[in-house]
Design a protein around this motif. Structure first.
Motif, short mmCIF file in Angstrom:
data_model
loop_
_atom_site.label_atom_id
_atom_site.label_comp_id
_atom_site.label_asym_id
_atom_site.label_seq_id
_atom_site.Cartn_x
_atom_site.Cartn_y
_atom_site.Cartn_z
N GLY A 16 -45.53 25.72 -10.64
CA GLY A 16 -46.64 26.42 -10.54
C GLY A 16 -46.90 27.46 -9.42
N PRO A 17 -47.94 28.42 -9.46
CA PRO A 17 -47.95 29.50 -8.70
C PRO A 17 -48.13 29.16 -7.14
N TYR A 18 -47.94 29.96 -6.17
CA TYR A 18 -47.88 29.71 -4.92
C TYR A 18 -49.26 29.14 -4.52
N LEU A 19 -49.21 28.07 -3.62
CA LEU A 19 -50.35 27.45 -3.04
C LEU A 19 -51.26 26.63 -3.90
N SER A 20 -50.69 26.33 -5.13
CA SER A 20 -51.48 25.93 -6.24
C SER A 20 -51.88 24.49 -5.85
N GLY A 21 -51.00 23.75 -5.09
CA GLY A 21 -51.32 22.33 -4.64
C GLY A 21 -50.26 21.39 -5.17
N LYS A 22 -49.02 21.92 -5.58
CA LYS A 22 -47.93 21.31 -5.87
C LYS A 22 -47.47 20.09 -5.10
N VAL A 64 -36.68 23.26 -3.44
CA VAL A 64 -36.94 22.02 -3.93
C VAL A 64 -36.79 20.68 -3.20
N ASN A 65 -37.65 20.04 -3.47
CA ASN A 65 -37.92 18.65 -2.55
C ASN A 65 -37.87 17.71 -3.59
N PHE A 87 -38.62 32.74 -3.95
CA PHE A 87 -37.79 31.55 -4.65
C PHE A 87 -38.09 30.80 -5.94
N VAL A 88 -38.45 31.90 -6.73
CA VAL A 88 -38.53 31.33 -8.15
C VAL A 88 -37.19 30.97 -8.79
N GLN A 89 -36.19 31.67 -8.35
CA GLN A 89 -34.83 30.88 -8.95
C GLN A 89 -34.79 29.61 -8.77
N GLU A 90 -35.07 28.91 -7.58
CA GLU A 90 -35.01 27.30 -7.62
C GLU A 90 -35.75 26.81 -8.46
N THR A 91 -36.85 27.29 -8.87
CA THR A 91 -37.73 26.65 -9.95
C THR A 91 -36.94 26.73 -11.36
N TYR A 92 -36.38 27.57 -11.56
CA TYR A 92 -35.77 27.92 -12.79
C TYR A 92 -34.52 26.90 -12.84
N ASN A 93 -33.72 26.81 -11.81
CA ASN A 93 -32.58 25.96 -11.74
C ASN A 93 -33.10 24.59 -11.93
N PRO A 117 -44.62 34.35 -14.44
CA PRO A 117 -43.30 34.23 -14.36
C PRO A 117 -42.64 32.89 -14.63
N LEU A 118 -43.52 31.89 -14.65
CA LEU A 118 -43.16 30.66 -15.16
C LEU A 118 -42.86 30.59 -16.73
#
Ligand SMILES: Nc1nc2c(ncn2[C@@H]2O[C@H](COP(=O)(O)OP(=O)(O)OP(=O)(O)O)[C@@H](O)[C@H]2O)c(=O)[nH]1
Ligand SMILES: [Mg+2]
Length: 132
Positions: A16-22, A64-65, A87-93, A117-118
């Motif tokens: 999800g977007p930056y600082l959304s609470g993930k 990613v954690n 860091f969006v590539q981390e999410t795509y991976n 972007p997602l």
């Protein structure tokens, strides 16, 4: 209550977007499943996610954690992904290898575009997989 773990681990990305609470959601998931006994807070720097020195220092996810929890006989591995666009590539991976994804976003209409972007790469992946 103890449940026998059955079947394969379900891998679930939290995106999800930056600082959304993930990262806060991951902490809550670990808390309600009894994986941790004390729920941490990103601002206090004591969450399971964001444990690297850089993440703690910037109070944001920079990689990613992963964390595993069991609930009613099912084992889940959650991949808490960074929301910052740099860091969006981390999410795509991470999305390539998971069974499901939880999309976290603020319930504000004006912020809908922050999901673009997602969704765009996800739709592309889906389209490629379904080519005749
Ligand atoms: N009030 C309120 N604050 C929240 C909630 N979830 C997260 N926060 C706060 O919002 C800030 C960002 O939360 P994070 O969990 O780090 O957000 P994130 O989506 O993981 O951020 P990135 O990974 O950097 O994109 C922190 O200060 C949290 O304490 C919520 O449900 N309510
Ligand atoms: Mg985070």
């Amino acid at each position: 209550m103890n449940h026998k773990v059955i079947g394969a681990t379900r891998n679930v990305a939290i995106v999800g977007p930056y600082l959304s609470g993930k990262t806060a959601l991951l902490e809550s998931l670990l808390s309600v499943t009894g994986t941790i006994t004390r729920k941490g807070n990103v601002k206090d720097g004591n969450t399971i996610g964001d444990s690297s020195p850089e993440a703690r220092d910037r109070q944001m996810s920079v990689e990613v954690n992963a964390a595993t929890a069991e609930y009613e006989g099912v084992r889940f591995t959650f991949l808490d992904c960074p929301g910052s666009i740099e860091f969006v590539q981390e999410t795509y991976n991470a999305l390539i290898g998971v069974d499901a994804a939880i999309i976290v976003c603020e319930p504000v209409a004006d912020r809908t575009l922050t999901l673009a972007p997602l969704f765009n790469p996800l739709l592309s992946l889906y389209a490629e997989e379904n080519l005749p």
